[in-house]
Design a protein around this motif. Sequence first.
Motif, mmCIF file in Angstrom:
data_model
loop_
_atom_site.group_PDB
_atom_site.id
_atom_site.type_symbol
_atom_site.label_atom_id
_atom_site.label_comp_id
_atom_site.label_asym_id
_atom_site.label_seq_id
_atom_site.Cartn_x
_atom_site.Cartn_y
_atom_site.Cartn_z
ATOM 1 N N GLN A 11 0.814 -1.211 0.000
ATOM 2 C CA GLN A 11 0.000 0.000 0.000
ATOM 3 C C GLN A 11 0.855 1.272 0.000
ATOM 4 N N LEU A 12 1.897 1.311 0.810
ATOM 5 C CA LEU A 12 2.755 2.489 0.896
ATOM 6 C C LEU A 12 3.476 2.692 -0.432
ATOM 7 N N GLY A 13 3.372 3.904 -0.969
ATOM 8 C CA GLY A 13 4.033 4.211 -2.230
ATOM 9 C C GLY A 13 3.255 3.783 -3.451
ATOM 10 N N HIS A 14 2.048 3.289 -3.237
ATOM 11 C CA HIS A 14 1.214 2.832 -4.351
ATOM 12 C C HIS A 14 -0.173 3.452 -4.218
ATOM 13 N N GLN A 15 -0.825 3.673 -5.358
ATOM 14 C CA GLN A 15 -2.212 4.115 -5.316
ATOM 15 C C GLN A 15 -3.035 2.943 -4.812
ATOM 16 N N THR A 16 -3.779 3.179 -3.737
ATOM 17 C CA THR A 16 -4.515 2.095 -3.093
ATOM 18 C C THR A 16 -5.966 2.510 -2.901
ATOM 19 N N ALA A 17 -6.869 1.695 -3.371
ATOM 20 C CA ALA A 17 -8.302 1.975 -3.210
ATOM 21 C C ALA A 17 -8.703 1.792 -1.752
ATOM 22 N N LEU A 18 -9.689 2.553 -1.337
ATOM 23 C CA LEU A 18 -10.225 2.425 0.012
ATOM 24 C C LEU A 18 -10.905 1.064 0.137
ATOM 25 N N PRO A 19 -10.553 0.281 1.154
ATOM 26 C CA PRO A 19 -11.219 -1.019 1.338
ATOM 27 C C PRO A 19 -12.724 -0.833 1.534
ATOM 28 N N LYS A 20 -13.501 -1.767 1.014
ATOM 29 C CA LYS A 20 -14.955 -1.672 1.127
ATOM 30 C C LYS A 20 -15.461 -1.919 2.547
ATOM 31 N N SER A 21 -14.668 -2.627 3.354
ATOM 32 C CA SER A 21 -15.080 -2.925 4.725
ATOM 33 C C SER A 21 -13.836 -3.146 5.582
ATOM 34 N N PRO A 22 -13.975 -3.072 6.901
ATOM 35 C CA PRO A 22 -12.836 -3.364 7.780
ATOM 36 C C PRO A 22 -12.296 -4.781 7.588
ATOM 37 N N ASP A 23 -13.172 -5.730 7.261
ATOM 38 C CA ASP A 23 -12.717 -7.105 7.047
ATOM 39 C C ASP A 23 -11.802 -7.218 5.830
ATOM 40 N N GLU A 24 -12.017 -6.385 4.828
ATOM 41 C CA GLU A 24 -11.190 -6.407 3.616
ATOM 42 C C GLU A 24 -9.890 -5.622 3.788
ATOM 43 N N ALA A 25 -9.841 -4.734 4.758
ATOM 44 C CA ALA A 25 -8.664 -3.890 4.958
ATOM 45 C C ALA A 25 -7.483 -4.722 5.442
ATOM 46 N N VAL A 26 -6.296 -4.349 4.969
ATOM 47 C CA VAL A 26 -5.068 -5.049 5.340
ATOM 48 C C VAL A 26 -4.198 -4.105 6.169
ATOM 49 N N LEU A 27 -3.848 -4.536 7.374
ATOM 50 C CA LEU A 27 -2.908 -3.774 8.198
ATOM 51 C C LEU A 27 -1.513 -4.313 7.916
ATOM 52 N N GLU A 28 -0.674 -3.474 7.359
ATOM 53 C CA GLU A 28 0.695 -3.889 7.062
ATOM 54 C C GLU A 28 1.617 -3.467 8.202
ATOM 55 N N VAL A 29 2.711 -4.183 8.345
ATOM 56 C CA VAL A 29 3.672 -3.889 9.412
ATOM 57 C C VAL A 29 5.079 -3.811 8.828
ATOM 58 N N VAL A 30 5.938 -3.113 9.562
ATOM 59 C CA VAL A 30 7.365 -3.035 9.224
ATOM 60 C C VAL A 30 8.152 -3.327 10.496
ATOM 61 N N PRO A 31 9.411 -3.702 10.357
ATOM 62 C CA PRO A 31 10.212 -3.983 11.551
ATOM 63 C C PRO A 31 10.316 -2.754 12.467
ATOM 64 N N ASN A 32 10.262 -2.991 13.758
ATOM 65 C CA ASN A 32 10.449 -1.931 14.754
ATOM 66 C C ASN A 32 11.917 -1.495 14.684
ATOM 67 N N PRO A 33 12.181 -0.231 14.378
ATOM 68 C CA PRO A 33 13.567 0.208 14.242
ATOM 69 C C PRO A 33 14.308 0.328 15.570
ATOM 70 N N HIS A 34 13.581 0.228 16.692
ATOM 71 C CA HIS A 34 14.199 0.377 18.010
ATOM 72 C C HIS A 34 13.697 -0.693 18.972
ATOM 73 N N GLN A 35 13.897 -1.943 18.601
ATOM 74 C CA GLN A 35 13.433 -3.047 19.446
ATOM 75 C C GLN A 35 14.128 -3.065 20.804
ATOM 76 N N ASP A 36 15.252 -2.391 20.907
ATOM 77 C CA ASP A 36 15.993 -2.358 22.164
ATOM 78 C C ASP A 36 15.450 -1.323 23.143
ATOM 79 N N ALA A 37 14.481 -0.514 22.707
ATOM 80 C CA ALA A 37 13.941 0.557 23.557
ATOM 81 C C ALA A 37 12.450 0.343 23.796
ATOM 82 N N ALA A 38 12.030 0.651 25.001
ATOM 83 C CA ALA A 38 10.599 0.632 25.319
ATOM 84 C C ALA A 38 10.075 2.050 25.101
ATOM 85 N N TYR A 39 9.216 2.204 24.111
ATOM 86 C CA TYR A 39 8.680 3.526 23.792
ATOM 87 C C TYR A 39 7.237 3.392 23.334
ATOM 88 N N LEU A 40 6.539 4.517 23.316
ATOM 89 C CA LEU A 40 5.120 4.539 22.978
ATOM 90 C C LEU A 40 4.920 5.170 21.609
#
Length: 154
Positions: A11-40
């Motif tokens: 989705q990031l960097g691409h034209q992406t259509a709005l999902p028709k419903s929450p069930d169709e929506a995709v939550l993407e993840v990337v690596p935590n750049p600071h796994q050694d730190a506890a932050y919010l």
Amino acid sequence: MSEDSYTPLEQLGHQTALPKSPDEAVLEVVPNPHQDAAYLIRFTAPEFTSLCPVTGQPDFAHLVIDYVPGAVIVESKSLKLFLSSFRNHGAFHEACTVAIARRIVEATEPKWLRIGGYWYPRGGIPIDVFYQTGAAPEGVWIPDQGVPTYRGRG
């Protein structure tokens, strides 16, 4: 963190259509750049909308999502598209708020998460919905969500 970490994002960097419903929506993840730190991490969605499942009328909320990440973080464009997918989704305030939290937990497996759903009045009564996964981790600064209780014009 290398650019290869972002290669699987659709989705990031691409034209992406709005999902028709929450069930169709995709939550993407990337690596935590600071796994050694506890932050919010905080996401604020002051113009969240969904539909009343009975009347079909729009409902509006100010959402504040706080989480302490584990190995991955949620990619923000995918979160925006996920939240926007509720625009045509009929569900009560409680169902929307808790479903959003659970989807983020499922996608990211955070060390801790809380969500405040500050809903604008429906039928003259504002409804605030709060959910969290447990006690906040020790040593992490957890600020107040900063959203006052609804007071109308007074």
